[in-house]
Design an enzyme around this catalytic site. Structure first.
Site, PDB file in Angstrom:
ATOM      1  N   PRO A 119      46.660   9.284  39.217  1.00 51.13           N
ATOM      2  CA  PRO A 119      47.127   9.384  37.831  1.00 51.13           C
ATOM      3  C   PRO A 119      48.646   9.334  37.646  1.00 51.13           C
ATOM      4  CG  PRO A 119      46.559  11.545  38.647  1.00 51.13           C
ATOM      5  CD  PRO A 119      46.198  10.576  39.732  1.00 51.13           C
ATOM      6  N   CYS A 120      49.233   8.189  37.907  1.00 50.80           N
ATOM      7  CA  CYS A 120      50.683   8.044  37.752  1.00 50.80           C
ATOM      8  C   CYS A 120      51.107   8.172  36.289  1.00 50.80           C
ATOM      9  CB  CYS A 120      51.173   6.745  38.364  1.00 50.80           C
ATOM     10  SG  CYS A 120      50.386   5.267  37.745  1.00 50.80           S
ATOM     11  N   HIS A 121      50.161   8.059  35.367  1.00 51.00           N
ATOM     12  CA  HIS A 121      50.510   8.252  33.949  1.00 51.00           C
ATOM     13  C   HIS A 121      50.913   9.695  33.665  1.00 51.00           C
ATOM     14  CE1 HIS A 121      46.190   9.240  34.153  1.00 51.00           C
ATOM     15  NE2 HIS A 121      46.415  10.042  33.120  1.00 51.00           N
TER      16      HIS A 121
END
Length: 162
Positions: A119-121
């Site tokens: 989950p780089c967001h």
């Protein structure tokens, strides 16, 4: 094997490539894939995520073949950021023992081959949301889906992992 489904929420197809039981790639695209959806378990988990804003992606193995030690360390660290929480690039750099490497963390985020599952967001810049391979509007929508307050998504957070 490639599988996909259409996210009404994002207005995009979520395409997942799995090889030897590991997720190798996730892509969000407006183009309809040529293959028929297979309904794999990861697609079921992604659908559940879009229905609830909660995920269980950590249970899936991911392939980080070709990643450097630093890239692998960063990507594995951000897998632990729970839905609804954010961290800054600098906080992630400190978490992996490389304070001052916020820009390098950002470069790892930009090249993340498995967005959403990794989950780089949930990693944001100190002066705004930062970038996202799927575009800033997608990043904002994902954070909103997870219940992250708009002001938190646009500012540097001051909380780490639980």
């Amino acid at each position: 094997m490639e599988d996909h489904f259409y996210s009404e929420y994002l207005g995009l197809y979520i395409v997942v490539e799995v090889e030897e039981g590991k997720i190798r790639r996730v892509e969000m695209t407006p183009k309809k894939p040529a293959s028929n959806p297979k309904g794999s378990s990861i697609i079921g988990s992604i659908k559940e995520y879009f229905a609830t804003g909660k995920d269980d992606f950590i249970k899936y193995d991911v392939s980080l073949d070709g990643s450097t030690h630093f890239q692998r360390t960063v990507l594995e660290a951000i897998r632990k950021i729970p839905a609804g929480k954010t961290m800054s690039y600098g906080e992630v750099a400190r978490m992996v023992g490389r304070p001052g490497a916020a820009r390098a963390v950002g470069n790892v985020m930009a090249a993340n081959p498995i967005p959403l599952v990794i989950p780089c967001h949930r990693v944001v810049a100190s002066n705004g949301p930062g970038g996202y391979s799927g575009g800033l509007e997608v990043k904002r929508k994902l954070l909103k889906l997870e219940g992250v307050p708009k002001k938190q998504a646009n500012k540097q957070p001051r909380h780490g992992l639980p």
